[in-house]
Design a protein around this motif. Structure first.
Motif, short mmCIF file in Angstrom:
data_model
loop_
_atom_site.label_atom_id
_atom_site.label_comp_id
_atom_site.label_asym_id
_atom_site.label_seq_id
_atom_site.Cartn_x
_atom_site.Cartn_y
_atom_site.Cartn_z
N THR A 206 23.18 -0.19 -2.11
CA THR A 206 21.85 -0.65 -2.35
C THR A 206 20.91 0.58 -2.36
O THR A 206 19.70 0.48 -2.89
N GLY A 207 21.28 1.47 -1.54
CA GLY A 207 20.15 2.54 -1.45
C GLY A 207 19.20 2.26 -0.22
O GLY A 207 18.11 3.12 -0.14
N LEU A 208 19.16 1.07 0.36
CA LEU A 208 18.44 0.80 1.34
C LEU A 208 18.70 1.04 2.72
O LEU A 208 19.84 2.08 2.77
N LYS A 209 17.88 1.28 3.84
CA LYS A 209 18.30 1.54 5.13
C LYS A 209 19.56 0.75 5.46
O LYS A 209 19.51 -0.44 4.99
N ASN A 210 20.39 1.17 6.47
CA ASN A 210 21.32 0.58 7.03
C ASN A 210 21.02 0.15 8.32
O ASN A 210 19.87 0.25 8.92
N ARG A 211 22.13 -0.45 9.19
CA ARG A 211 21.69 -1.17 10.45
C ARG A 211 21.35 -0.03 11.42
O ARG A 211 20.59 0.02 12.29
N ARG A 212 21.99 1.14 11.36
CA ARG A 212 21.51 2.32 12.28
C ARG A 212 20.37 2.60 11.98
O ARG A 212 19.50 2.82 12.94
N ASP B 86 18.32 -13.84 4.10
CA ASP B 86 19.72 -14.10 3.58
C ASP B 86 19.67 -14.68 2.37
O ASP B 86 18.99 -15.49 1.91
N LEU B 87 20.64 -14.15 1.49
CA LEU B 87 20.84 -14.71 -0.05
C LEU B 87 21.66 -15.79 0.05
O LEU B 87 22.67 -15.86 0.49
N ASP B 88 20.98 -16.83 -0.72
CA ASP B 88 21.57 -18.29 -0.87
C ASP B 88 22.33 -18.11 -2.16
O ASP B 88 22.08 -17.41 -3.06
N ALA C 140 9.93 -0.95 5.88
CA ALA C 140 11.23 -0.66 5.89
C ALA C 140 12.00 -1.86 5.38
O ALA C 140 11.80 -3.20 5.83
N VAL C 141 13.11 -1.70 4.54
CA VAL C 141 13.93 -2.75 3.98
C VAL C 141 15.47 -2.10 4.42
O VAL C 141 15.90 -1.05 3.89
N ALA C 142 16.12 -2.93 5.08
CA ALA C 142 17.55 -2.76 5.71
C ALA C 142 18.74 -3.48 5.25
O ALA C 142 18.24 -5.08 5.46
N ARG C 143 19.87 -3.40 4.57
CA ARG C 143 20.74 -4.17 4.38
C ARG C 143 21.80 -4.10 5.68
O ARG C 143 22.05 -2.97 6.45
N ILE C 144 21.83 -5.29 6.56
CA ILE C 144 22.46 -5.18 7.82
C ILE C 144 23.88 -6.08 7.67
O ILE C 144 24.67 -5.94 8.54
N GLY C 145 23.98 -6.65 6.47
CA GLY C 145 25.24 -7.39 6.40
C GLY C 145 25.62 -7.37 4.90
O GLY C 145 25.01 -6.92 4.04
N GLY C 146 26.57 -8.38 4.39
CA GLY C 146 26.99 -8.43 3.39
C GLY C 146 25.79 -8.89 2.40
O GLY C 146 25.64 -8.22 1.31
N ASP C 147 25.24 -10.05 2.90
CA ASP C 147 24.19 -10.63 1.98
C ASP C 147 22.99 -10.73 2.96
O ASP C 147 21.95 -11.66 2.77
#
Length: 342
Positions: free
Chosen positions: A173-179, A201-203, A237-244
Protein backbone atom coordinates in the motif's frame (compact mmCIF):
# COMPACT_ATOMS: atom_id res chain seq x y z
CA UNK A 1 73.43 40.66 -25.14
CA UNK A 2 72.44 40.72 -28.82
CA UNK A 3 72.98 38.69 -31.99
CA UNK A 4 72.67 34.97 -32.73
CA UNK A 5 74.02 34.07 -29.29
CA UNK A 6 71.25 36.01 -27.60
CA UNK A 7 68.59 34.31 -29.73
CA UNK A 8 69.99 30.88 -28.83
CA UNK A 9 70.00 31.74 -25.12
CA UNK A 10 66.48 33.14 -25.35
CA UNK A 11 65.30 29.96 -27.06
CA UNK A 12 66.97 27.86 -24.36
CA UNK A 13 65.41 29.96 -21.61
CA UNK A 14 62.00 29.72 -23.27
CA UNK A 15 62.23 25.94 -22.97
CA UNK A 16 63.67 25.78 -19.47
CA UNK A 17 62.10 28.84 -17.85
CA UNK A 18 58.89 29.75 -19.72
CA UNK A 19 58.09 32.44 -17.13
CA UNK A 20 61.42 34.32 -17.34
CA UNK A 21 62.19 37.86 -18.39
CA UNK A 22 65.63 38.95 -19.61
CA UNK A 23 66.72 42.45 -18.64
CA UNK A 24 69.35 44.65 -20.19
CA UNK A 25 71.89 46.57 -18.09
CA UNK A 26 69.44 49.46 -17.92
CA UNK A 27 66.64 47.30 -16.46
CA UNK A 28 64.70 47.34 -19.71
CA UNK A 29 62.98 44.06 -20.60
CA UNK A 30 64.57 42.55 -23.70
CA UNK A 31 62.80 39.19 -23.88
CA UNK A 32 59.73 37.47 -22.37
CA UNK A 33 59.23 33.74 -21.82
CA UNK A 34 56.15 32.32 -23.61
CA UNK A 35 54.12 31.63 -20.44
CA UNK A 36 54.79 35.10 -19.10
CA UNK A 37 53.72 36.54 -22.44
CA UNK A 38 50.50 34.46 -22.25
CA UNK A 39 49.79 35.71 -18.74
CA UNK A 40 50.29 39.29 -19.94
CA UNK A 41 47.55 38.74 -22.51
CA UNK A 42 49.96 38.18 -25.39
CA UNK A 43 51.12 41.78 -25.30
CA UNK A 44 54.79 42.53 -25.89
CA UNK A 45 56.44 44.42 -23.05
CA UNK A 46 59.94 44.37 -24.51
CA UNK A 47 61.45 47.81 -24.37
CA UNK A 48 59.75 48.74 -21.08
CA UNK A 49 61.44 48.99 -17.71
CA UNK A 50 60.98 45.96 -15.47
CA UNK A 51 59.80 48.24 -12.68
CA UNK A 52 56.89 49.41 -14.83
CA UNK A 53 55.47 45.86 -14.89
CA UNK A 54 56.05 44.73 -11.31
CA UNK A 55 56.34 46.04 -7.80
CA UNK A 56 58.87 44.31 -5.55
CA UNK A 57 57.93 43.82 -1.90
CA UNK A 58 61.03 41.91 -0.79
CA UNK A 59 63.78 42.82 -0.47
CA UNK A 60 62.49 46.35 -0.08
CA UNK A 61 65.77 47.86 -1.19
CA UNK A 62 65.37 46.64 -4.78
CA UNK A 63 64.39 49.74 -6.70
CA UNK A 64 66.78 49.66 -9.64
CA UNK A 65 69.19 47.54 -11.63
CA UNK A 66 72.10 47.94 -9.21
CA UNK A 67 69.97 46.80 -6.29
CA UNK A 68 68.61 43.89 -8.37
CA UNK A 69 72.15 42.68 -9.19
CA UNK A 70 73.11 43.08 -5.55
CA UNK A 71 70.13 40.91 -4.63
CA UNK A 72 71.39 38.32 -7.10
CA UNK A 73 74.72 38.19 -5.29
CA UNK A 74 72.94 37.56 -1.99
CA UNK A 75 70.70 34.73 -3.16
CA UNK A 76 68.58 36.59 -5.69
CA UNK A 77 65.13 35.66 -4.28
CA UNK A 78 62.37 38.23 -4.83
CA UNK A 79 58.75 38.65 -3.74
CA UNK A 80 56.79 40.70 -6.26
CA UNK A 81 53.49 41.11 -8.05
CA UNK A 82 52.19 42.60 -11.28
CA UNK A 83 51.17 46.24 -11.04
CA UNK A 84 48.01 45.76 -13.13
CA UNK A 85 45.19 43.24 -12.81
CA UNK A 86 45.25 40.44 -12.14
CA UNK A 87 47.87 41.43 -9.56
CA UNK A 88 49.08 37.87 -9.01
CA UNK A 89 51.68 37.25 -6.30
CA UNK A 90 54.97 35.98 -7.71
CA UNK A 91 58.32 34.63 -6.61
CA UNK A 92 61.45 35.42 -8.55
CA UNK A 93 65.07 34.29 -8.79
CA UNK A 94 67.66 36.70 -10.25
CA UNK A 95 70.70 35.49 -12.23
CA UNK A 96 73.15 38.19 -13.45
CA UNK A 97 74.45 38.15 -17.04
CA UNK A 98 77.94 39.05 -18.31
CA UNK A 99 76.64 42.13 -20.13
CA UNK A 100 75.40 43.70 -16.89
CA UNK A 101 71.83 42.55 -17.42
CA UNK A 102 70.02 39.75 -15.62
CA UNK A 103 67.51 36.97 -16.05
CA UNK A 104 64.58 36.92 -13.61
CA UNK A 105 62.81 33.58 -13.51
CA UNK A 106 59.30 33.92 -12.08
CA UNK A 107 56.87 31.43 -10.57
CA UNK A 108 53.52 31.50 -8.76
CA UNK A 109 54.63 29.46 -5.75
CA UNK A 110 51.73 28.03 -3.81
CA UNK A 111 49.33 30.25 -5.78
CA UNK A 112 49.86 28.14 -8.90
CA UNK A 113 46.42 26.49 -8.70
CA UNK A 114 44.65 29.86 -8.70
CA UNK A 115 46.96 31.13 -11.44
CA UNK A 116 46.16 28.15 -13.66
CA UNK A 117 42.45 28.84 -13.22
CA UNK A 118 42.71 32.61 -13.73
CA UNK A 119 45.05 32.55 -16.73
CA UNK A 120 43.88 29.32 -18.37
CA UNK A 121 47.30 27.67 -18.14
CA UNK A 122 48.09 24.04 -18.93
CA UNK A 123 51.00 21.67 -18.38
CA UNK A 124 52.61 22.98 -21.59
CA UNK A 125 53.00 26.42 -19.99
CA UNK A 126 55.47 25.12 -17.40
CA UNK A 127 58.95 23.69 -17.66
CA UNK A 128 58.82 19.87 -17.85
CA UNK A 129 60.80 19.60 -14.61
CA UNK A 130 58.73 22.20 -12.75
CA UNK A 131 57.25 20.81 -9.53
CA UNK A 132 54.15 22.84 -10.31
CA UNK A 133 53.23 20.15 -12.85
CA UNK A 134 53.24 17.49 -10.17
CA UNK A 135 51.29 19.78 -7.86
CA UNK A 136 48.69 20.35 -10.55
CA UNK A 137 48.39 16.61 -11.15
CA UNK A 138 47.99 16.07 -7.40
CA UNK A 139 45.34 18.80 -7.18
CA UNK A 140 43.50 17.33 -10.16
CA UNK A 141 43.75 13.82 -8.72
CA UNK A 142 42.57 15.08 -5.33
CA UNK A 143 39.65 16.92 -6.93
CA UNK A 144 38.71 13.77 -8.84
CA UNK A 145 38.99 11.67 -5.68
CA UNK A 146 36.90 14.15 -3.69
CA UNK A 147 34.23 14.20 -6.39
CA UNK A 148 34.20 10.40 -6.52
CA UNK A 149 33.96 10.32 -2.71
CA UNK A 150 31.12 12.86 -2.76
CA UNK A 151 29.17 10.82 -5.32
CA UNK A 152 29.81 7.62 -3.35
CA UNK A 153 28.59 9.28 -0.14
CA UNK A 154 25.47 10.49 -1.93
CA UNK A 155 24.80 6.98 -3.22
CA UNK A 156 25.36 5.52 0.24
CA UNK A 157 23.07 8.10 1.82
CA UNK A 158 20.43 7.46 -0.83
CA UNK A 159 20.78 3.73 -0.25
CA UNK A 160 20.47 4.16 3.51
CA UNK A 161 17.42 6.38 3.12
CA UNK A 162 15.85 3.91 0.69
CA UNK A 163 16.61 0.99 3.02
CA UNK A 164 15.18 2.88 5.99
CA UNK A 165 12.05 3.80 4.05
CA UNK A 166 11.65 0.21 2.94
CA UNK A 167 12.04 -1.03 6.51
CA UNK A 168 9.24 1.29 7.66
CA UNK A 169 6.92 0.98 4.65
CA UNK A 170 4.22 -1.51 3.78
CA UNK A 171 5.22 -2.63 0.29
CA UNK A 172 1.69 -3.27 -0.99
CA UNK A 173 0.00 0.00 0.00
CA UNK A 174 2.93 2.39 0.48
CA UNK A 175 1.61 3.17 3.97
CA UNK A 176 3.72 2.93 7.11
CA UNK A 177 4.07 -0.51 8.66
CA UNK A 178 3.88 -1.78 12.24
CA UNK A 179 7.54 -0.98 12.91
CA UNK A 180 7.01 2.62 11.83
CA UNK A 181 3.87 2.82 13.95
CA UNK A 182 5.81 1.71 17.03
CA UNK A 183 8.44 4.39 16.42
CA UNK A 184 5.83 7.11 15.99
CA UNK A 185 3.93 6.10 19.12
CA UNK A 186 7.15 5.94 21.13
CA UNK A 187 8.12 9.44 20.01
CA UNK A 188 4.70 10.88 20.80
CA UNK A 189 4.64 9.17 24.18
CA UNK A 190 8.08 10.50 25.13
CA UNK A 191 7.13 14.02 24.09
CA UNK A 192 4.00 14.02 26.24
CA UNK A 193 2.05 15.32 23.25
CA UNK A 194 -1.71 14.82 23.08
CA UNK A 195 -2.99 12.79 20.16
CA UNK A 196 -5.72 10.44 19.04
CA UNK A 197 -5.64 7.24 17.09
CA UNK A 198 -8.11 5.18 15.12
CA UNK A 199 -8.02 1.42 14.79
CA UNK A 200 -9.74 0.68 11.47
CA UNK A 201 -10.75 -2.73 10.20
CA UNK A 202 -12.15 -3.32 6.70
CA UNK A 203 -15.57 -4.97 6.77
CA UNK A 204 -16.38 -7.71 4.23
CA UNK A 205 -12.77 -7.85 3.01
CA UNK A 206 -12.59 -11.62 3.50
CA UNK A 207 -15.49 -12.04 1.10
CA UNK A 208 -13.58 -10.06 -1.55
CA UNK A 209 -10.60 -12.38 -1.24
CA UNK A 210 -12.75 -15.52 -1.18
CA UNK A 211 -14.93 -14.43 -4.13
CA UNK A 212 -12.56 -12.59 -6.45
CA UNK A 213 -9.11 -13.75 -5.36
CA UNK A 214 -6.10 -12.18 -3.71
CA UNK A 215 -5.26 -9.93 -6.69
CA UNK A 216 -8.65 -8.24 -6.27
CA UNK A 217 -7.98 -8.04 -2.53
CA UNK A 218 -4.68 -6.27 -3.18
CA UNK A 219 -6.45 -3.74 -5.41
CA UNK A 220 -9.03 -3.09 -2.70
CA UNK A 221 -6.31 -2.59 -0.06
CA UNK A 222 -4.49 -0.10 -2.30
CA UNK A 223 -7.72 1.81 -2.93
CA UNK A 224 -8.47 1.82 0.80
CA UNK A 225 -5.00 3.19 1.51
CA UNK A 226 -5.61 6.09 -0.88
CA UNK A 227 -8.90 6.89 0.81
CA UNK A 228 -7.22 7.01 4.24
CA UNK A 229 -4.36 9.21 3.07
CA UNK A 230 -6.81 11.60 1.39
CA UNK A 231 -8.85 11.90 4.60
CA UNK A 232 -5.86 12.78 6.81
CA UNK A 233 -3.45 15.68 7.22
CA UNK A 234 0.19 15.67 6.19
CA UNK A 235 1.28 15.50 9.84
CA UNK A 236 -0.94 12.46 10.50
CA UNK A 237 0.29 8.89 10.06
CA UNK A 238 -1.50 5.96 8.44
CA UNK A 239 -0.13 2.47 9.04
CA UNK A 240 -1.18 -0.97 7.87
CA UNK A 241 -0.62 -3.33 10.79
CA UNK A 242 -2.28 -6.49 9.47
CA UNK A 243 -4.05 -7.93 6.46
CA UNK A 244 -7.03 -5.56 6.58
CA UNK A 245 -6.22 -3.65 9.78
CA UNK A 246 -4.99 -0.08 9.93
CA UNK A 247 -4.06 2.46 12.58
CA UNK A 248 -4.32 6.20 11.97
CA UNK A 249 -2.55 8.65 14.32
CA UNK A 250 -3.63 12.28 14.71
CA UNK A 251 -1.07 14.40 16.62
CA UNK A 252 -2.61 17.31 18.60
CA UNK A 253 -6.11 16.40 17.47
CA UNK A 254 -8.24 15.45 20.48
CA UNK A 255 -11.61 17.01 19.61
CA UNK A 256 -14.14 14.11 19.55
CA UNK A 257 -16.43 15.94 17.11
CA UNK A 258 -13.63 16.48 14.58
CA UNK A 259 -12.48 12.90 14.95
CA UNK A 260 -16.06 11.71 14.42
CA UNK A 261 -16.28 13.80 11.25
CA UNK A 262 -13.07 12.17 9.94
CA UNK A 263 -14.37 8.69 10.84
CA UNK A 264 -17.62 9.31 8.94
CA UNK A 265 -15.63 10.58 5.94
CA UNK A 266 -13.47 7.45 6.02
CA UNK A 267 -16.43 5.08 6.19
CA UNK A 268 -18.21 6.93 3.40
CA UNK A 269 -15.11 6.85 1.17
CA UNK A 270 -14.45 3.18 1.83
CA UNK A 271 -18.04 2.24 1.00
CA UNK A 272 -17.71 3.59 -2.54
CA UNK A 273 -17.81 0.70 -5.07
CA UNK A 274 -14.36 -0.42 -6.20
CA UNK A 275 -14.07 -1.66 -9.81
CA UNK A 276 -11.70 -4.62 -10.20
CA UNK A 277 -11.59 -5.73 -13.81
CA UNK A 278 -15.13 -6.53 -14.81
CA UNK A 279 -16.20 -6.97 -11.20
CA UNK A 280 -17.26 -4.44 -8.56
CA UNK A 281 -16.13 -4.93 -4.98
CA UNK A 282 -17.83 -3.45 -1.96
CA UNK A 283 -16.42 -3.07 1.52
CA UNK A 284 -17.00 -0.89 4.54
CA UNK A 285 -15.06 -0.13 7.71
CA UNK A 286 -15.45 -0.33 11.45
CA UNK A 287 -13.43 2.15 13.48
CA UNK A 288 -12.45 2.44 17.12
CA UNK A 289 -11.16 5.81 18.32
CA UNK A 290 -9.12 6.51 21.46
CA UNK A 291 -7.92 9.93 22.60
CA UNK A 292 -4.76 10.40 24.67
CA UNK A 293 -5.22 13.44 26.85
CA UNK A 294 -3.29 12.12 29.83
CA UNK A 295 0.44 12.41 29.11
CA UNK A 296 1.05 9.47 31.46
CA UNK A 297 -1.05 7.01 29.46
CA UNK A 298 1.09 4.42 27.67
CA UNK A 299 0.69 3.95 23.94
CA UNK A 300 -0.15 0.27 24.47
CA UNK A 301 -3.08 1.23 26.70
CA UNK A 302 -4.32 3.70 24.10
CA UNK A 303 -4.15 1.04 21.40
CA UNK A 304 -6.00 -1.34 23.68
CA UNK A 305 -8.82 1.16 24.26
CA UNK A 306 -9.08 1.80 20.49
CA UNK A 307 -9.21 -1.96 19.90
CA UNK A 308 -12.07 -2.35 22.37
CA UNK A 309 -13.94 0.50 20.68
CA UNK A 310 -13.38 -1.13 17.27
CA UNK A 311 -14.97 -4.40 18.33
CA UNK A 312 -17.85 -2.51 19.92
CA UNK A 313 -18.43 -0.90 16.50
CA UNK A 314 -18.41 -4.33 14.85
CA UNK A 315 -20.88 -5.72 17.36
CA UNK A 316 -23.12 -2.73 16.69
CA UNK A 317 -23.45 -3.75 13.04
CA UNK A 318 -20.21 -2.69 11.27
CA UNK A 319 -19.82 0.29 8.96
CA UNK A 320 -19.69 2.57 12.00
CA UNK A 321 -17.32 3.91 14.67
CA UNK A 322 -17.07 4.19 18.44
CA UNK A 323 -15.05 6.64 20.54
CA UNK A 324 -13.66 5.03 23.68
CA UNK A 325 -14.18 6.73 27.01
CA UNK A 326 -11.16 7.52 29.16
CA UNK A 327 -11.68 4.56 31.49
CA UNK A 328 -12.66 1.88 28.98
CA UNK A 329 -11.11 -1.55 29.62
CA UNK A 330 -11.76 -5.06 28.46
CA UNK A 331 -15.29 -6.28 28.98
CA UNK A 332 -17.21 -2.99 28.68
CA UNK A 333 -20.41 -2.87 26.69
CA UNK A 334 -21.49 -0.47 23.97
CA UNK A 335 -23.15 1.92 26.40
CA UNK A 336 -19.77 2.88 27.86
CA UNK A 337 -18.62 4.65 24.69
CA UNK A 338 -19.00 8.39 24.53
CA UNK A 339 -19.74 8.69 20.78
CA UNK A 340 -20.99 6.34 18.15
CA UNK A 341 -21.29 6.44 14.40
CA UNK A 342 -24.76 5.12 13.90
Amino acid sequence: MTGPGAEMIDDMLDRLCPMHVRLGPDGVMRHFGPTLRKIRGGQSSEGQAFWDMVTISRPRSVDGMDALLDAARHGGTLRLRFRDDPAAALKGVVVPLDDGGAVVNLSFGISVVDAVRIHGLSAGDFAPTDLAIELLYLVEANAAAMEASRKLNLRLQSGMIAAEEQAFTDTLTGLKNRRALDHILARLSESGETFALMHLDLDFFKQVNDTYGHAAGDTVLQRAARVMVAATRERDAVARIGGDEFVLIFPRLVDPDKLAMIARRLIQGLEEPIPVGEQTCRISASIGIAIRQDSEEAAEDLLHRADIALYAAKRAGRGRFRVAGAGDTAGVDDATFSHDGD
